[in-house]
Design a protein around this motif. Structure first.
Motif, PDB file in Angstrom:
ATOM      1  N   MET A 153      39.472  74.290  95.897  1.00  0.00           N
ATOM      2  CA  MET A 153      39.884  73.081  95.202  1.00  0.00           C
ATOM      3  C   MET A 153      39.007  72.895  93.969  1.00  0.00           C
ATOM      4  SD  MET A 153      39.842  69.125  96.467  1.00  0.00           S
ATOM      5  CE  MET A 153      41.426  69.012  97.250  1.00  0.00           C
ATOM      6  N   PHE A 154      39.624  72.418  92.911  1.00  0.00           N
ATOM      7  CA  PHE A 154      38.929  72.162  91.659  1.00  0.00           C
ATOM      8  C   PHE A 154      38.146  70.869  91.788  1.00  0.00           C
ATOM      9  CE2 PHE A 154      39.057  70.629  87.178  1.00  0.00           C
ATOM     10  CZ  PHE A 154      38.261  71.629  86.645  1.00  0.00           C
ATOM     11  N   ASN A 155      36.832  70.956  91.641  1.00  0.00           N
ATOM     12  CA  ASN A 155      35.991  69.787  91.797  1.00  0.00           C
ATOM     13  C   ASN A 155      34.878  69.817  90.742  1.00  0.00           C
ATOM     14  OD1 ASN A 155      34.960  67.451  92.850  1.00  0.00           O
ATOM     15  ND2 ASN A 155      33.824  68.451  94.477  1.00  0.00           N
ATOM     16  N   PRO A 156      35.226  69.508  89.483  1.00  0.00           N
ATOM     17  CA  PRO A 156      34.211  69.578  88.422  1.00  0.00           C
ATOM     18  C   PRO A 156      33.174  68.472  88.551  1.00  0.00           C
ATOM     19  CG  PRO A 156      36.206  68.577  87.585  1.00  0.00           C
ATOM     20  CD  PRO A 156      36.502  69.017  89.003  1.00  0.00           C
ATOM     21  N   SER A 157      31.986  68.784  88.097  1.00  0.00           N
ATOM     22  CA  SER A 157      30.934  67.764  88.054  1.00  0.00           C
ATOM     23  C   SER A 157      31.185  66.843  86.860  1.00  0.00           C
ATOM     24  CB  SER A 157      29.567  68.430  87.906  1.00  0.00           C
ATOM     25  OG  SER A 157      29.446  68.990  86.600  1.00  0.00           O
ATOM     26  N   SER A 158      30.473  65.756  86.822  1.00  0.00           N
ATOM     27  CA  SER A 158      30.559  64.825  85.701  1.00  0.00           C
ATOM     28  C   SER A 158      30.219  65.546  84.392  1.00  0.00           C
ATOM     29  CB  SER A 158      29.602  63.660  85.938  1.00  0.00           C
ATOM     30  OG  SER A 158      29.560  62.818  84.821  1.00  0.00           O
ATOM     31  N   ASP A 159      29.194  66.378  84.426  1.00  0.00           N
ATOM     32  CA  ASP A 159      28.810  67.126  83.226  1.00  0.00           C
ATOM     33  C   ASP A 159      29.914  68.095  82.808  1.00  0.00           C
ATOM     34  OD1 ASP A 159      26.413  65.780  83.122  1.00  0.00           O
ATOM     35  OD2 ASP A 159      25.173  67.519  83.647  1.00  0.00           O
ATOM     36  N   ASP A 160      30.572  68.739  83.778  1.00  0.00           N
ATOM     37  CA  ASP A 160      31.681  69.652  83.454  1.00  0.00           C
ATOM     38  C   ASP A 160      32.794  68.904  82.719  1.00  0.00           C
ATOM     39  OD1 ASP A 160      30.404  71.784  84.776  1.00  0.00           O
ATOM     40  OD2 ASP A 160      31.519  71.436  86.645  1.00  0.00           O
ATOM     41  N   VAL A 161      33.130  67.735  83.218  1.00  0.00           N
ATOM     42  CA  VAL A 161      34.193  66.926  82.609  1.00  0.00           C
ATOM     43  C   VAL A 161      33.788  66.527  81.195  1.00  0.00           C
ATOM     44  CG1 VAL A 161      35.431  64.715  82.737  1.00  0.00           C
ATOM     45  CG2 VAL A 161      35.100  66.103  84.804  1.00  0.00           C
ATOM     46  N   ARG A 162      32.571  66.088  81.036  1.00  0.00           N
ATOM     47  CA  ARG A 162      32.102  65.669  79.718  1.00  0.00           C
ATOM     48  C   ARG A 162      32.091  66.840  78.743  1.00  0.00           C
ATOM     49  NH1 ARG A 162      27.926  60.727  80.391  1.00  0.00           N
ATOM     50  NH2 ARG A 162      29.055  59.658  82.055  1.00  0.00           N
ATOM     51  N   ARG A 163      31.616  67.989  79.196  1.00  0.00           N
ATOM     52  CA  ARG A 163      31.614  69.185  78.332  1.00  0.00           C
ATOM     53  C   ARG A 163      33.044  69.586  77.951  1.00  0.00           C
ATOM     54  NH1 ARG A 163      27.183  70.784  81.709  1.00  0.00           N
ATOM     55  NH2 ARG A 163      25.295  70.928  80.454  1.00  0.00           N
ATOM     56  N   PHE A 164      33.958  69.501  78.908  1.00  0.00           N
ATOM     57  CA  PHE A 164      35.352  69.851  78.638  1.00  0.00           C
ATOM     58  C   PHE A 164      35.913  69.003  77.499  1.00  0.00           C
ATOM     59  CE2 PHE A 164      39.733  68.434  79.282  1.00  0.00           C
ATOM     60  CZ  PHE A 164      40.409  69.619  79.026  1.00  0.00           C
ATOM     61  N   PHE A 165      35.761  67.688  77.579  1.00  0.00           N
ATOM     62  CA  PHE A 165      36.308  66.821  76.539  1.00  0.00           C
ATOM     63  C   PHE A 165      35.593  67.012  75.207  1.00  0.00           C
ATOM     64  CE2 PHE A 165      38.106  64.438  80.175  1.00  0.00           C
ATOM     65  CZ  PHE A 165      39.425  64.437  79.766  1.00  0.00           C
ATOM     66  N   CYS A 166      34.286  67.202  75.240  1.00  0.00           N
ATOM     67  CA  CYS A 166      33.545  67.451  73.999  1.00  0.00           C
ATOM     68  C   CYS A 166      33.998  68.762  73.351  1.00  0.00           C
ATOM     69  CB  CYS A 166      32.039  67.487  74.263  1.00  0.00           C
ATOM     70  SG  CYS A 166      31.323  65.872  74.650  1.00  0.00           S
ATOM     71  N   GLU A 167      34.231  69.774  74.166  1.00  0.00           N
ATOM     72  CA  GLU A 167      34.679  71.072  73.639  1.00  0.00           C
ATOM     73  C   GLU A 167      36.102  70.971  73.091  1.00  0.00           C
ATOM     74  OE1 GLU A 167      34.478  75.251  72.729  1.00  0.00           O
ATOM     75  OE2 GLU A 167      33.092  73.565  72.773  1.00  0.00           O
ATOM     76  N   ALA A 168      36.967  70.250  73.760  1.00  0.00           N
ATOM     77  CA  ALA A 168      38.331  70.055  73.254  1.00  0.00           C
ATOM     78  C   ALA A 168      38.278  69.344  71.903  1.00  0.00           C
ATOM     79  CB  ALA A 168      39.163  69.271  74.255  1.00  0.00           C
ATOM     80  N   TYR A 169      37.422  68.349  71.794  1.00  0.00           N
ATOM     81  CA  TYR A 169      37.280  67.627  70.530  1.00  0.00           C
ATOM     82  C   TYR A 169      36.716  68.547  69.447  1.00  0.00           C
ATOM     83  CZ  TYR A 169      35.804  64.164  67.095  1.00  0.00           C
ATOM     84  OH  TYR A 169      35.625  63.455  65.933  1.00  0.00           O
ATOM     85  N   ARG A 170      35.696  69.334  69.793  1.00  0.00           N
ATOM     86  CA  ARG A 170      35.095  70.257  68.823  1.00  0.00           C
ATOM     87  C   ARG A 170      36.133  71.244  68.310  1.00  0.00           C
ATOM     88  NH1 ARG A 170      33.846  75.091  68.031  1.00  0.00           N
ATOM     89  NH2 ARG A 170      34.419  75.815  70.116  1.00  0.00           N
ATOM     90  N   LYS A 171      36.891  71.827  69.230  1.00  0.00           N
ATOM     91  CA  LYS A 171      37.919  72.789  68.838  1.00  0.00           C
ATOM     92  C   LYS A 171      38.998  72.134  67.973  1.00  0.00           C
ATOM     93  CE  LYS A 171      37.879  76.210  72.551  1.00  0.00           C
ATOM     94  NZ  LYS A 171      38.718  76.729  73.663  1.00  0.00           N
ATOM     95  N   GLN A 172      39.378  70.924  68.341  1.00  0.00           N
ATOM     96  CA  GLN A 172      40.390  70.206  67.565  1.00  0.00           C
ATOM     97  C   GLN A 172      39.895  69.992  66.136  1.00  0.00           C
ATOM     98  OE1 GLN A 172      40.765  65.993  68.331  1.00  0.00           O
ATOM     99  NE2 GLN A 172      43.010  66.138  68.250  1.00  0.00           N
ATOM    100  N   GLN A 173      38.650  69.554  65.999  1.00  0.00           N
ATOM    101  CA  GLN A 173      38.082  69.306  64.679  1.00  0.00           C
ATOM    102  C   GLN A 173      37.960  70.584  63.855  1.00  0.00           C
ATOM    103  OE1 GLN A 173      37.432  66.016  63.464  1.00  0.00           O
ATOM    104  NE2 GLN A 173      38.789  65.889  65.233  1.00  0.00           N
ATOM    105  N   ALA A 174      37.665  71.709  64.537  1.00  0.00           N
ATOM    106  CA  ALA A 174      37.510  72.997  63.865  1.00  0.00           C
ATOM    107  C   ALA A 174      38.847  73.711  63.663  1.00  0.00           C
ATOM    108  CB  ALA A 174      36.560  73.888  64.672  1.00  0.00           C
ATOM    109  N   ARG A 175      39.911  73.104  64.171  1.00  0.00           N
ATOM    110  CA  ARG A 175      41.240  73.718  64.149  1.00  0.00           C
ATOM    111  C   ARG A 175      41.230  75.095  64.822  1.00  0.00           C
ATOM    112  NH1 ARG A 175      43.228  69.748  61.532  1.00  0.00           N
ATOM    113  NH2 ARG A 175      43.205  69.169  59.391  1.00  0.00           N
ATOM    114  N   ALA A 176      40.433  75.177  65.878  1.00  0.00           N
ATOM    115  CA  ALA A 176      40.335  76.407  66.672  1.00  0.00           C
ATOM    116  C   ALA A 176      41.439  76.389  67.734  1.00  0.00           C
ATOM    117  CB  ALA A 176      38.957  76.483  67.341  1.00  0.00           C
ATOM    118  N   PRO A 177      41.800  77.560  68.236  1.00  0.00           N
ATOM    119  CA  PRO A 177      42.830  77.600  69.283  1.00  0.00           C
ATOM    120  C   PRO A 177      42.392  76.813  70.518  1.00  0.00           C
ATOM    121  CG  PRO A 177      42.361  79.809  68.454  1.00  0.00           C
ATOM    122  CD  PRO A 177      41.331  78.890  67.861  1.00  0.00           C
TER     123      PRO A 177
END
Length: 141
Positions: free
Chosen positions: A1-25
């Motif tokens: 079962m997928f059970n991310p930690s709080s830090d995993d969730v935070r990193r995921f959203f920060c990385e999605a935002y970073r990629k969006q800003q960089a226009r990365a895939p």
């Protein structure tokens, strides 16, 4: 079962935002997250600073909402709608969107019901009540 930690969730959203800003895939789930991030510019500063994101404490009684919880709930509702689970949520989400003429506002109405269901389950030590959740959404119509 997928059970991310709080830090995993935070990193995921920060990385999605970073990629969006960089226009990365973006992966499909990152693209969904980036879409919701776009609806919440008030979260951009914290998402742009991973170290602050990892250390910031969002108390339940605090004045500021937890952006990671909020965005996670958007993704959860998206998933619920996509698989129509609990049964009926897809039609209710569509009806609420039409009523409000705004999919984002409809999600926020559903989010209130989701939060209430989770809070009740935690408070009572019971499983989440999907029927009560659906009934709460119906009352928003």
């Amino acid at each position: 079962m997928f059970n991310p930690s709080s830090d995993d969730v935070r990193r995921f959203f920060c990385e999605a935002y970073r990629k969006q800003q960089a226009r990365a895939p973006l992966t499909p789930i990152e693209a969904m997250a980036a879409d919701w991030i776009g609806h919440h510019p008030e979260y951009h500063a914290v998402l742009g600073d991973v170290e602050t994101a990892l250390t910031r404490d969002y108390q339940v009684d605090g004045a500021q909402a937890n952006p990671f919880l909020h965005l996670s709930m958007h993704l959860s509702i998206d998933e619920q709608i996509s698989i129509d689970q609990p049964p009926g949520i897809r039609a209710l989400a569509t009806e609420l969107t039409l009523k409000l003429d705004d999919a984002h506002a409809a999600q926020h109405e559903i989010m209130e019901c989701l939060g209430e269901m989770i809070w009740n389950a935690q408070r009572n030590g019971t499983p989440p009540d999907g029927v009560a959740y659906i009934e709460a959404i119906k009352r928003r119509l």
